[in-house]
Structures are given as C-alpha cells and as structure tokens.
Scaffold this active site. Structure first.
Site, short mmCIF file in Angstrom:
data_model
loop_
_atom_site.label_atom_id
_atom_site.label_comp_id
_atom_site.label_asym_id
_atom_site.label_seq_id
_atom_site.Cartn_x
_atom_site.Cartn_y
_atom_site.Cartn_z
N HIS A 1 0.82 -1.22 0.00
CA HIS A 1 0.00 0.00 0.00
C HIS A 1 0.85 1.26 0.00
CE1 HIS A 1 -3.24 -2.72 0.86
NE2 HIS A 1 -2.79 -3.02 2.06
N HIS B 1 -6.79 -4.51 -1.34
CA HIS B 1 -5.98 -5.73 -1.29
C HIS B 1 -6.06 -6.51 -2.59
CE1 HIS B 1 -6.58 -4.77 2.99
NE2 HIS B 1 -5.31 -5.09 3.03
#
Lengths: 325, 196
Positions: free
Chosen positions: A57, A216
C-alpha cells in the site's frame, strides 16, 4: 507479470531494509522485525501512534512515520496483516510512557492481529487503545466496511493531535471523530499482480472495470462496462454524496499505484467541478498516491467533513515522506 | 489414540497436503478474497514442521507451540484463527502424552470455540466455522471423517458469505468453496487420521 523484486519471500524485509537505509534521518528498524520506527526513538511523554497492515500500500504505512504523524509502522507480508508479535514490537517502539493508539483498518485479519497485540501489550503494562477505520461506502453494511484511503486522514489528524501533547483518550476521541465522518470509494480498470503467485487479483477484460474495490487487490462489489472518467466520477460521487452533506470538506483523489498522475489530475478536475456544483466547499485538496494496491490502475475518492479543529490538525507540520505539506 | 508422535505426524501430513493444495487455496481466495490463503497457510505450516523435531513433554505443550508458531508466521485472518485454535486446545490436552477419541474431540471443540470467538463468527457465514462446528457436533468414532469433512466443505460452495473478505462480494460469493473451510478440512483430516 514482470516485477522488480529479488526473492519474493524476502520482498517486505528487503523493502524495509531499503527504506531505512535511504532515510536514516527518519527511520529506524526494530531489529529482527519488519517494523519501521522513528530514527530518534519513542518521544517521552507523547502518545505513540502505530499503524500498519499488509505491505503493498506504499507510501502507507511507513511513509506516514515521522514527526506529526506515526511513530511506528508494522509491515505485514503483501496484503496480509502483520502478526501480533510484530504489532507488539511496533507498540513497544512507539511507547513514550503515555500510552499508544493503534490505527487499524477494518479487515478481519488486521482487527484480530492488532487486538491480540493490544492484549499482549496490556499484559506488559503498556496503556494501549485502538481505533478502527471503516470508510469504504462500497459496502452497504456499515459494520463490514473496509478501511481504505480515509485512514490517511486519521493518521494525519491523530498524529498532529498526539504531537501537540494531547492525552491518549483525547487523541483517540479525535481519531474516532475522523473515522466516524470520513468516507471513501474506489474503482479499478486494471488489477494488480500478486508478487508471490504472479497472478492478478482478478481477471478483467478490456471492456470491463471494477467499482467498489478495496485495497488488497480484491474484486470490486460491481463489475461494469468501462466508461469515461467523467461518468465514473459521477458514479462514485453518487455513493459518497449520500453520506457526506454539502459543506466544507477535505477531498483526496488517491491513486491505486498504477495510475499516472496526469489521470489522477484529470479525475480530480471532474471531482472538484462536480462537488462544487453540488454545493461542497473544497477546503483542502490532496491528489496523489496515498494508499495504493501495488500497481493497480484505478483511484479512490475520499471526503472528510471539516471543522476548525480538524483543519488545524490537517495543516500542522508533518515530517512524514508520504504527507509533506 | 493420538500420541505425541502421532500429533507430529498429523502436522507433517497437514503441511504436505497444504503444499499440494496451495494453488487451489490461493485460487479460491482470489475468487472471493485477496488471493493469499494458500501462500499464508504454506508459510505457517512450513514453520510448524520446523519446530516438530523438538521434544515435547505433552500434547498440550506441542499444541501450544504449534498455535504460537502459526500465530507468529501466518498473519492475515488465518493466523490468529488457527493460532488461537491450537493455543486454546492446549489446556484441554494438558499434560497428557496420549489422547483417546473423547479427549481429542474435547480439545478440538475448544479449538472450534476459540475460532468462533476470535473471528466473531457463527455457522452459516461461509467461513472455516462451517467445517469446524458441524464436524465436531455429534462426531462419533464410527464416522467416516473424510467423507463428513468433504461434504461440509462442499456445502460452503452454495453459501453467501456474511463474514470476512468474501462478504464484500455478497451474492457473488456464491459458487465458490470457502478457502478457509478447505484448509480446515485438510488440517482436521490429518489429525483424525492419527486418532483412528
């Protein structure tokens, strides 16, 4: 999918090593763990702020470590929440004696591992509390909402409050206030590819896009024929406007990792125009990669209603690489 | 009877089966999750196998070590769930060095309760709970364990997920077997094989 990585199993460790080596003035590493802390250690008397989650991320979460934001970031495997012992190390590295607040994104794994770590820290006599961010309006059931890009606003505002000397309960209350009010929604035109398996998070043909993605690499809640960005922005804003009333807001157009800045600014152009037409005042604006999903091509829009206090903390100085003002 | 060596054998067997099913677990998770269940389980059980050469005084000691190893190696949601399962089963095994069917069942029931509590989930939500709880309820020594487990895993295919990442897909989660249910059946099959 080609990747610029060494041994896939060593990806996170080598990333952490690289970050600490590149920014020694900012970062330290908790020895033996994929935990990045402040180079100068925990600040005595200050409430510690810890976040983390799966890697992939970037710049979240280590990019938000620094004066005015986080004290430690716990880097799990790619898209996999870190384990309780890792989070405990992050808590210890951030504890300046006045308690530690954990900022957790609402994913089952993150919540469970951070809760377990909080129990372990508690047993060691560290005062610890947590706030769960669940800002993703793509999920209709509020309890199940994921924590996505809005988490960055929680880091920033809670971080500034902690830096100003607020107590653990005060920092938590402010973090809760941001978490309660912030809303986000995302989309993707291309998936990302998992480094270990080399497989895409989902299969998508040229004519399709995913609306309502998480961070995700998972599919969205809806698959639609691709349209132009103007119409896509309308689609996402329709969901967001239902929950954030017109008024003063901070807006974030966040890239998912594989979106050129040119496209993010094109997106922002439409977002700004449509929001202003609908009566919103864009008091603070952020465009860039804040909470990504590897090389996913897409974006999310985040809205945070602002008051004086929150605006002040948003504007407070931050030394974090991912949130320089 | 489940002996310490039998328990170790079960865990080695579970590891090799997880390795054999790694891609299947990952593909199921790609469909209704984020595509890392096979990778995480493989990493966890490889770490478990690495601690099996140590000596353990009791089944409880071994179970606790397995649980802590899984918790500190797997991550994600599976780590705390499988980790809690073995950690909470440990006191039920206690100092015993071998367990009959009744004691194994009791320990697994503790594990099942721990999974439900940690995951805050119930039967019918398309999670690993849909294997653990119905498998153990009314379980008798005469049952065909593998067949019962296969049936329970199969039943998750038609369910709509209301817990975990799969729940984000709502109705679209139907039609895919729950990856946690499949990995649970692998672990339980391996343990039950050593009890027989």
């Amino acid at each position: 999918m080609k990747k610029l990585i060494g041994e896939a199993n060593e990806l996170v460790s080598q990333m952490v090593e690289g970050m600490v080596h590149a920014h020694p003035e900012l970062y330290g590493r908790v020895e033996g763990f994929n935990v990045i802390c402040r180079a100068d250690g925990a600040k005595s008397g200050k409430v510690g702020l810890v976040s983390g989650g799966g890697s992939g991320h970037e710049p979240a979460h280590a990019g938000y470590v620094g004066d005015g934001m986080l004290d430690a970031a716990v880097c799990g495997e790619v898209f996999t929440s870190p384990t309780p012992d890792m989070v405990l190390e992050g808590i210890k590295a951030a504890d300046g004696g006045n308690g530690v607040l954990l900022v957790v994104k609402n994913y089952a794994g993150d919540v469970m591992n951070f809760e377990l770590a909080a129990e372990l820290a508690d047993a060691e006599g560290i005062k610890v509390d947590h706030v769960v961010v669940a800002d993703d309006v793509a999920i209709s059931n509020k309890e199940d909402r994921r924590g996505v890009a809005g988490t960055v606003f929680v880091h920033k505002i809670a971080g500034a409050a902690a830096a100003s000397g607020k107590s653990l309960s005060e920092v938590k209350a402010l973090a809760e206030k941001v978490a309660t009010n912030v809303r986000s929604m995302g989309m993707a035109v291309e998936p990302c590819y998992m480094p270990v398996s080399g497989k895409p998070g989902f299969d998508l043909n040229e004519e399709e896009m995913e609306i309502g993605i998480g961070i995700h690499g998972e599919r969205g809640v809806e698959r639609k024929p691709t349209t132009n960005v103007d119409a896509i922005v309308d689609d996402l804003l329709d969901h967001l406007k239902k929950e954030v009333s017109p008024g003063e807001v901070a807006v974030m157009v966040n890239g998912m990792g594989g979106t050129p800045l040119s496209e993010l600014y094109v997106t922002y152009h439409f977002v700004a125009k449509k929001l202003e037409d609908a009566g919103y005042t864009l008091k603070r604006k952020y465009v860039g990669n804040y909470m990504t999903s590897l090389e996913m091509h897409g974006f999310s829009i985040t809205l945070l209603p602002l008051d004086e206090e929150m605006t002040g903390y948003l504007d407070a100085p931050s030394a974090a690489l991912g949130f320089k003002l | 009877m489940l002996t310490i060596d039998g328990f170790k054998q079960a865990l080695r067997h579970a590891q090799s089966e997880i390795e054999a099913n790694k891609d299947t677990l990952t593909d199921l998770d790609r469909a209704i999750g984020d595509g890392d269940h096979g990778i995480n389980m493989s990493r966890g059980f490889e770490a478990v196998v690495a601690v099996l050469d140590d000596d353990y005084a009791s089944l409880g000691d071994l179970s606790r070590k397995v649980g802590m190893t899984l918790m500190s190696k797997v991550g994600g949601a599976a780590g705390p769930l499988y980790g809690s399962a073995f950690v909470k089963a440990a006191p039920k095994f206690g100092d015993a060095t071998e367990a009959d069917f009744k004691l194994v069942k009791e320990a697994l029931l503790e594990a099942s309760t721990a999974i439900k509590a940690r995951g805050k989930s119930e039967v019918g939500q398309k999670t690993m709970v849909d294997v653990w709880e119905p498998f153990l309820s009314d379980l008798s020594e005469a049952d065909d364990f593998d067949a019962k487990l296969d049936r329970l895993v199969g039943e998750t295919e038609d369910m709509i997920a209301t817990k975990g990442r799969a729940s984000y897909f709502g109705e679209n989660s139907r039609g895919t077997v729950d990856p946690g249910a499949l990995s649970s059946s692998i672990v339980l099959k391996a343990i039950m094989k050593e009890v027989e």
